[in-house]
Write a protein that holds these residues in place. Structure first.
Motif, mmCIF file in Angstrom:
data_model
loop_
_atom_site.group_PDB
_atom_site.id
_atom_site.type_symbol
_atom_site.label_atom_id
_atom_site.label_comp_id
_atom_site.label_asym_id
_atom_site.label_seq_id
_atom_site.Cartn_x
_atom_site.Cartn_y
_atom_site.Cartn_z
ATOM 1 N N CYS A 69 0.815 -1.107 -0.101
ATOM 2 C CA CYS A 69 -0.136 -0.046 -0.038
ATOM 3 C C CYS A 69 0.848 1.210 0.047
ATOM 4 C CB CYS A 69 -0.883 -0.215 1.305
ATOM 5 S SG CYS A 69 -2.089 -1.038 1.211
ATOM 6 N N CYS A 70 1.882 1.132 0.899
ATOM 7 C CA CYS A 70 2.745 2.339 0.759
ATOM 8 C C CYS A 70 3.575 2.565 -0.476
ATOM 9 C CB CYS A 70 3.677 2.401 2.097
ATOM 10 S SG CYS A 70 4.594 3.974 2.554
ATOM 11 N N PHE A 71 4.084 1.578 -1.071
ATOM 12 C CA PHE A 71 4.653 1.594 -2.142
ATOM 13 C C PHE A 71 3.967 2.304 -3.282
ATOM 14 C CE2 PHE A 71 5.818 -0.278 -6.312
ATOM 15 C CZ PHE A 71 6.998 -0.036 -6.674
ATOM 16 N N GLU A 72 2.492 1.710 -3.307
ATOM 17 C CA GLU A 72 1.797 2.600 -4.189
ATOM 18 C C GLU A 72 1.269 3.840 -4.073
ATOM 19 O OE1 GLU A 72 -0.566 -1.850 -5.277
ATOM 20 O OE2 GLU A 72 -1.655 -0.427 -4.076
ATOM 21 N N PHE A 73 1.431 4.175 -2.867
ATOM 22 C CA PHE A 73 1.107 5.507 -2.363
ATOM 23 C C PHE A 73 2.268 6.430 -2.962
ATOM 24 C CE2 PHE A 73 1.994 9.009 0.366
ATOM 25 C CZ PHE A 73 0.840 9.806 0.453
ATOM 26 N N PHE A 74 3.397 6.037 -2.673
ATOM 27 C CA PHE A 74 4.719 6.841 -2.986
ATOM 28 C C PHE A 74 4.829 6.833 -4.388
ATOM 29 C CE2 PHE A 74 7.148 5.523 1.064
ATOM 30 C CZ PHE A 74 6.634 6.700 1.574
ATOM 31 N N GLY A 271 -4.809 -1.998 -7.271
ATOM 32 C CA GLY A 271 -3.697 -2.173 -6.434
ATOM 33 C C GLY A 271 -4.091 -2.579 -4.928
ATOM 34 N N MET A 272 -3.322 -3.042 -4.241
ATOM 35 C CA MET A 272 -3.570 -3.352 -2.762
ATOM 36 C C MET A 272 -4.090 -2.163 -1.877
ATOM 37 S SD MET A 272 -3.488 -5.707 -0.417
ATOM 38 C CE MET A 272 -2.268 -6.879 -1.161
ATOM 39 N N LEU A 273 -3.837 -1.007 -2.123
ATOM 40 C CA LEU A 273 -4.348 0.179 -1.713
ATOM 41 C C LEU A 273 -5.880 0.279 -2.131
ATOM 42 C CD1 LEU A 273 -3.831 2.447 0.478
ATOM 43 C CD2 LEU A 273 -3.094 3.904 -1.625
ATOM 44 N N ASP A 274 -6.170 -0.087 -3.401
ATOM 45 C CA ASP A 274 -7.571 -0.073 -3.583
ATOM 46 C C ASP A 274 -8.389 -1.106 -2.971
ATOM 47 O OD1 ASP A 274 -7.355 1.888 -5.887
ATOM 48 O OD2 ASP A 274 -6.449 0.410 -7.115
ATOM 49 N N ARG A 275 -7.805 -2.084 -2.724
ATOM 50 C CA ARG A 275 -8.543 -3.199 -2.037
ATOM 51 C C ARG A 275 -8.332 -2.754 -0.154
ATOM 52 N NH1 ARG A 275 -12.103 -5.917 -2.748
ATOM 53 N NH2 ARG A 275 -11.652 -7.460 -1.295
ATOM 54 N N SER A 276 -7.657 -2.193 0.234
ATOM 55 C CA SER A 276 -7.557 -2.044 1.580
ATOM 56 C C SER A 276 -8.059 -0.619 2.036
ATOM 57 C CB SER A 276 -6.086 -2.103 1.901
ATOM 58 O OG SER A 276 -5.461 -3.158 1.481
ATOM 59 N N ASP A 277 -8.372 0.270 1.111
ATOM 60 C CA ASP A 277 -8.727 1.581 1.642
ATOM 61 C C ASP A 277 -9.735 1.666 2.721
ATOM 62 O OD1 ASP A 277 -10.817 0.783 0.086
ATOM 63 O OD2 ASP A 277 -10.554 2.356 -1.443
ATOM 64 N N SER A 278 -10.877 0.756 2.564
ATOM 65 C CA SER A 278 -11.875 1.028 3.791
ATOM 66 C C SER A 278 -11.476 0.508 4.992
ATOM 67 C CB SER A 278 -13.066 0.416 3.337
ATOM 68 O OG SER A 278 -13.036 -1.160 2.860
ATOM 69 N N LEU A 279 -10.592 -0.802 5.037
ATOM 70 C CA LEU A 279 -10.039 -1.490 6.024
ATOM 71 C C LEU A 279 -9.226 -0.598 6.914
ATOM 72 C CD1 LEU A 279 -8.749 -4.690 4.557
ATOM 73 C CD2 LEU A 279 -10.706 -4.338 6.104
ATOM 74 N N ILE A 280 -8.581 0.285 6.063
ATOM 75 C CA ILE A 280 -7.327 1.489 7.025
ATOM 76 C C ILE A 280 -7.871 2.070 8.105
ATOM 77 C CG2 ILE A 280 -6.004 3.498 6.231
ATOM 78 C CD1 ILE A 280 -5.043 2.391 3.677
ATOM 79 N N PHE A 281 -9.384 2.867 7.615
ATOM 80 C CA PHE A 281 -9.853 3.453 8.665
ATOM 81 C C PHE A 281 -10.872 2.604 9.359
ATOM 82 C CE2 PHE A 281 -8.137 6.740 5.797
ATOM 83 C CZ PHE A 281 -7.819 7.753 6.792
ATOM 84 N N GLY A 282 -11.586 1.718 8.883
ATOM 85 C CA GLY A 282 -12.400 1.004 9.546
ATOM 86 C C GLY A 282 -12.024 0.018 10.591
#
Length: 296
Positions: A69-74, A271-282
């Protein structure tokens, strides 16, 4: 000489009916749906398996997920002209979930080390801009630190009850996403934030909240946790709402840099960030509510 003509009826027989999609297009859409469902099940299956196996496998999975997720963000920030210190940022994104294995105070210590390291990098690297420092710090906090709550949640309740609780929290967000899509695609009329996420509707949002609450009521019905119906509903609403916020925040990041997906790691999902975006805050919302409420 007989003139050969083609009747309009024959042409109509060969043309697809109005509104009907040609067979190749329908086949492509079906193939895309199968690919999306297949890779989604693989991702969810691996995630649930790690939660069932215990805290260490959960931490390792979350560390790998945080790194991706961090790699995709960067990567997205580089498209926006920022130059993050990837060595510092990616290392912190992995260490946050792993530090949660030891004690929650290690998360605070790691945050201190990260901020200090970024400050020293800024001091001794004349080419570094404050915007580069900011995105380097935000990346691992947005990913690794937030996702470390899954490790803390899994560690808070031992045994099968802890596994079920962790799976239930994640499932409430997955079910919420699915319900929001199903309701929004059929009944969605009123757009939430069309400039950021054109497909999101208030009807879909309501459907997603119902899905999240349903999973939390199932957790309450097991009798394994000190939950009552009202508290379970509160958790379902709060986690569902924050999951949507997480989705919108990532959509705003992507729109800001002009990309559709954060990556292409998971076919049909992005990407992984697309799959994890709701988990990050939820997930961190669930952990805080359960912790403050004395449930874990």
């Amino acid at each position: 000489m007989k003139q050969t003509t083609t009747s309009s009826d024959d042409e109509g027989a060969r043309r697809p009916a109005d509104g009907a999609k040609p067979a190749p297009e329908r086949s492509g859409a079906l193939h895309g749906l199968i690919v999306r469902a297949g890779f989604g099940l693989i991702y969810v299956g691996l995630f649930i398996a790690c939660l069932l196996l215990g805290t260490l496998p959960t931490a390792l999975f979350c560390a790998a997920m945080s790194w991706l997720c961090c790699f995709e963000f960067f990567r997205m920030m580089r498209l926006d002209g920022k130059v993050p210190n990837e060595l510092l940022g990616l290392a912190a994104s992995v260490l946050f979930p792993l530090s949660a294995l030891v004690d929650a105070v290690w998360l605070t210590g790691l945050m201190f080390v990260l901020v200090l390291s970024l400050g020293l990098w800024y001091v001794f690297s004349p080419r570094a801009r404050i915007a580069d420092v900011a995105v380097t710090g935000f990346g691992p906090l947005y990913t690794g630190y937030m996702l470390s709550s899954i490790v803390l949640l899994r560690d808070a309740v031992p045994g099968a009850a802890g596994a079920l609780l962790s799976i239930g929290v994640c499932a409430s967000l997955w079910v919420s996403d699915s319900f929001a899509y199903l309701v929004g695609s059929r009944l969605g009329r009123h757009k939430m934030v069309p400039k950021i996420s054109p497909n999101k509707s208030w009807e879909g949002f309501a459907g997603g909240i119902v899905g999240s609450v349903a999973v939390w009521l199932i957790l309450e019905a097991t009798g394994w946790y000190a939950l009552d119906v009202l508290f379970a509903v509160l958790c379902g609403v709060a986690v569902g709402v924050l999951g949507v916020f997480g989705d919108l925040i990532e959509s705003r990041i992507k729109r800001g840099v002009g990309v559709k997906d954060s990556g292409n790691l998971i076919p049909g999902h992005g990407g992984m960030l697309d799959r994890s975006d709701s988990l990050i805050f939820g997930c961190i919302t669930a952990y805080l509510i359960l912790r403050i409420g004395g449930i874990v």
